[in-house]
Structures are given as C-alpha cells and as structure tokens.
Scaffold this motif. Structure first.
Motif, PDB file in Angstrom:
ATOM      1  N   ALA A  56       0.836  -1.212   0.000  1.00  0.00           N
ATOM      2  CA  ALA A  56       0.000   0.000   0.000  1.00  0.00           C
ATOM      3  C   ALA A  56       0.869   1.260   0.000  1.00  0.00           C
ATOM      4  N   ASP A  57       1.930   1.246   0.810  1.00  0.00           N
ATOM      5  CA  ASP A  57       2.840   2.399   0.857  1.00  0.00           C
ATOM      6  C   ASP A  57       3.521   2.598  -0.488  1.00  0.00           C
ATOM      7  N   GLY A  58       3.948   1.497  -1.097  1.00  0.00           N
ATOM      8  CA  GLY A  58       4.615   1.576  -2.391  1.00  0.00           C
ATOM      9  C   GLY A  58       3.726   2.164  -3.459  1.00  0.00           C
ATOM     10  N   ALA A  59       2.465   1.729  -3.483  1.00  0.00           N
ATOM     11  CA  ALA A  59       1.513   2.254  -4.474  1.00  0.00           C
ATOM     12  C   ALA A  59       1.297   3.750  -4.252  1.00  0.00           C
ATOM     13  N   ARG A  60       1.199   4.172  -3.002  1.00  0.00           N
ATOM     14  CA  ARG A  60       1.013   5.591  -2.679  1.00  0.00           C
ATOM     15  C   ARG A  60       2.246   6.394  -3.086  1.00  0.00           C
ATOM     16  N   ASN A  61       3.423   5.882  -2.772  1.00  0.00           N
ATOM     17  CA  ASN A  61       4.662   6.579  -3.139  1.00  0.00           C
ATOM     18  C   ASN A  61       4.776   6.736  -4.654  1.00  0.00           C
ATOM     19  N   VAL A  62       4.477   5.680  -5.389  1.00  0.00           N
ATOM     20  CA  VAL A  62       4.552   5.738  -6.855  1.00  0.00           C
ATOM     21  C   VAL A  62       3.566   6.769  -7.395  1.00  0.00           C
ATOM     22  N   GLN A  63       2.355   6.765  -6.859  1.00  0.00           N
ATOM     23  CA  GLN A  63       1.362   7.736  -7.298  1.00  0.00           C
ATOM     24  C   GLN A  63       1.849   9.167  -7.048  1.00  0.00           C
ATOM     25  N   LEU A  64       2.400   9.433  -5.868  1.00  0.00           N
ATOM     26  CA  LEU A  64       2.914  10.768  -5.551  1.00  0.00           C
ATOM     27  C   LEU A  64       4.063  11.151  -6.488  1.00  0.00           C
ATOM     28  N   LEU A  65       4.983  10.223  -6.719  1.00  0.00           N
ATOM     29  CA  LEU A  65       6.128  10.513  -7.589  1.00  0.00           C
ATOM     30  C   LEU A  65       5.695  10.787  -9.027  1.00  0.00           C
ATOM     31  N   LYS A  66       4.653  10.110  -9.474  1.00  0.00           N
ATOM     32  CA  LYS A  66       4.162  10.314 -10.839  1.00  0.00           C
ATOM     33  C   LYS A  66       3.380  11.617 -10.984  1.00  0.00           C
ATOM     34  N   GLN A  67       2.571  11.938  -9.990  1.00  0.00           N
ATOM     35  CA  GLN A  67       1.591  13.011 -10.153  1.00  0.00           C
ATOM     36  C   GLN A  67       2.000  14.366  -9.594  1.00  0.00           C
ATOM     37  N   ARG A  68       2.927  14.414  -8.690  1.00  0.00           N
ATOM     38  CA  ARG A  68       3.259  15.691  -8.051  1.00  0.00           C
ATOM     39  C   ARG A  68       4.513  16.297  -8.691  1.00  0.00           C
ATOM     40  N   PRO A  69       4.431  17.535  -9.156  1.00  0.00           N
ATOM     41  CA  PRO A  69       5.564  18.160  -9.848  1.00  0.00           C
ATOM     42  C   PRO A  69       6.607  18.825  -8.944  1.00  0.00           C
ATOM     43  N   TRP A  70       6.331  18.956  -7.654  1.00  0.00           N
ATOM     44  CA  TRP A  70       7.247  19.642  -6.736  1.00  0.00           C
ATOM     45  C   TRP A  70       7.692  18.719  -5.614  1.00  0.00           C
ATOM     46  N   PHE A  71       8.958  18.875  -5.208  1.00  0.00           N
ATOM     47  CA  PHE A  71       9.538  18.190  -4.050  1.00  0.00           C
ATOM     48  C   PHE A  71       9.913  19.241  -3.014  1.00  0.00           C
ATOM     49  N   ASP A  72       9.682  18.962  -1.758  1.00  0.00           N
ATOM     50  CA  ASP A  72      10.260  19.734  -0.660  1.00  0.00           C
ATOM     51  C   ASP A  72      11.188  18.803   0.092  1.00  0.00           C
ATOM     52  N   ILE A  73      12.406  19.255   0.310  1.00  0.00           N
ATOM     53  CA  ILE A  73      13.369  18.478   1.081  1.00  0.00           C
ATOM     54  C   ILE A  73      13.737  19.300   2.312  1.00  0.00           C
ATOM     55  N   PRO A  74      13.182  18.938   3.492  1.00  0.00           N
ATOM     56  CA  PRO A  74      13.534  19.655   4.714  1.00  0.00           C
ATOM     57  C   PRO A  74      14.990  19.365   5.097  1.00  0.00           C
ATOM     58  N   ILE A  75      15.665  20.394   5.578  1.00  0.00           N
ATOM     59  CA  ILE A  75      17.091  20.292   5.902  1.00  0.00           C
ATOM     60  C   ILE A  75      17.327  20.848   7.298  1.00  0.00           C
ATOM     61  N   PHE A  76      18.112  20.124   8.099  1.00  0.00           N
ATOM     62  CA  PHE A  76      18.534  20.613   9.405  1.00  0.00           C
ATOM     63  C   PHE A  76      20.047  20.782   9.377  1.00  0.00           C
ATOM     64  N   TYR A  77      20.495  21.962   9.838  1.00  0.00           N
ATOM     65  CA  TYR A  77      21.922  22.310   9.826  1.00  0.00           C
ATOM     66  C   TYR A  77      22.546  22.119  11.203  1.00  0.00           C
ATOM     67  N   ALA A  78      23.859  22.021  11.232  1.00  0.00           N
ATOM     68  CA  ALA A  78      24.606  21.901  12.484  1.00  0.00           C
ATOM     69  C   ALA A  78      24.373  23.107  13.389  1.00  0.00           C
ATOM     70  N   SER A  79      24.078  24.257  12.825  1.00  0.00           N
ATOM     71  CA  SER A  79      23.841  25.484  13.593  1.00  0.00           C
ATOM     72  C   SER A  79      22.468  25.496  14.270  1.00  0.00           C
ATOM     73  N   GLN A  80      21.707  24.404  14.177  1.00  0.00           N
ATOM     74  CA  GLN A  80      20.357  24.284  14.715  1.00  0.00           C
ATOM     75  C   GLN A  80      19.314  25.019  13.865  1.00  0.00           C
ATOM     76  N   ARG A  81      19.739  25.601  12.756  1.00  0.00           N
ATOM     77  CA  ARG A  81      18.796  26.245  11.846  1.00  0.00           C
ATOM     78  C   ARG A  81      18.242  25.192  10.906  1.00  0.00           C
ATOM     79  N   ARG A  82      17.171  25.549  10.236  1.00  0.00           N
ATOM     80  CA  ARG A  82      16.587  24.613   9.281  1.00  0.00           C
ATOM     81  C   ARG A  82      16.176  25.343   8.015  1.00  0.00           C
ATOM     82  N   GLY A  83      15.984  24.573   6.989  1.00  0.00           N
ATOM     83  CA  GLY A  83      15.589  25.142   5.707  1.00  0.00           C
ATOM     84  C   GLY A  83      14.824  24.110   4.903  1.00  0.00           C
ATOM     85  N   ILE A  84      14.331  24.550   3.775  1.00  0.00           N
ATOM     86  CA  ILE A  84      13.630  23.649   2.857  1.00  0.00           C
ATOM     87  C   ILE A  84      14.169  23.900   1.458  1.00  0.00           C
TER      88      ILE A  84
END
Length: 108
Positions: A56-84
C-alpha cells in the motif's frame, strides 16, 4: 534515493546534519505530502532515502512521484537552523520520471 550536499567552507549555517524525509506537492506553495520511508545519514552531507516496501505504501509513493511536480526536502543544519529545498521537476524532469517509472513497472 541518494541526496548529497556539497557546501563551501564559509557556509554560515554549517553542515547539513539531517534530512528527515521528502514531501511531494502539487504547487510551489502547496502543503507537501510525505513519501513513506526512512532517511539515514551515510556520510557527512550524504543521505539515503529508502522507500517503504509495503504494498500500500509503495503504491502511494509511486502515485505521488508520478503526479506531483514539486519536491520539498527539509534540511537541518549543524547550527540548529533549518531550511527547505524546493525543487520543481519541470518538463524534462517529468519525462525522466515517466521513463524511469515505466522501466521500473516493467521490471515488477
């Protein structure tokens, strides 16, 4: 998926220490939906994202990868700051994903 960050020595935020996952979304400003899986740090600045092997997870992941045009990758830095890091597939990226998914589905 493998994600590797290379940064200049003078980067103010410090090294990337964590990437908790990947979100897919329908537009730049939309709220993202997470891929089901787990991210692990394999080396300084390098992360491996393993997607869930459950059917079920695999089917959902494939659907998201096929249909969604944008990725957000959350990032945490050593300085305790974060970004996307927001990435749009674009026309060529969409083509590449279609080709990769078609090959992957044939191999199943």
């Amino acid at each position: 998926m493998e994600i590797t960050f290379v940064q200049a020595n003078e980067a103010a935020r410090g090294a990337v220490v964590s990437v908790p996952g990947i979100l897919l979304k329908i537009s730049e400003r939309a709220r993202g939906v997470p891929l089901v899986g787990q991210t692990v740090k394999v080396a300084d600045g390098s992360f491996l994202v393993g997607l869930s092997g459950h059917e079920a997870d695999g089917a959902r992941n494939v659907q998201l990868l096929k249909q969604r045009p944008w990725f957000d990758i959350p990032i945490f830095y050593a300085s305790q700051r974060r970004g996307i890091l927001a990435v749009e597939k674009g026309y060529r990226g969409e083509q590449m994903f279609r080709e990769a998914m078609t090959k992957w589905e044939r191999a199943q």
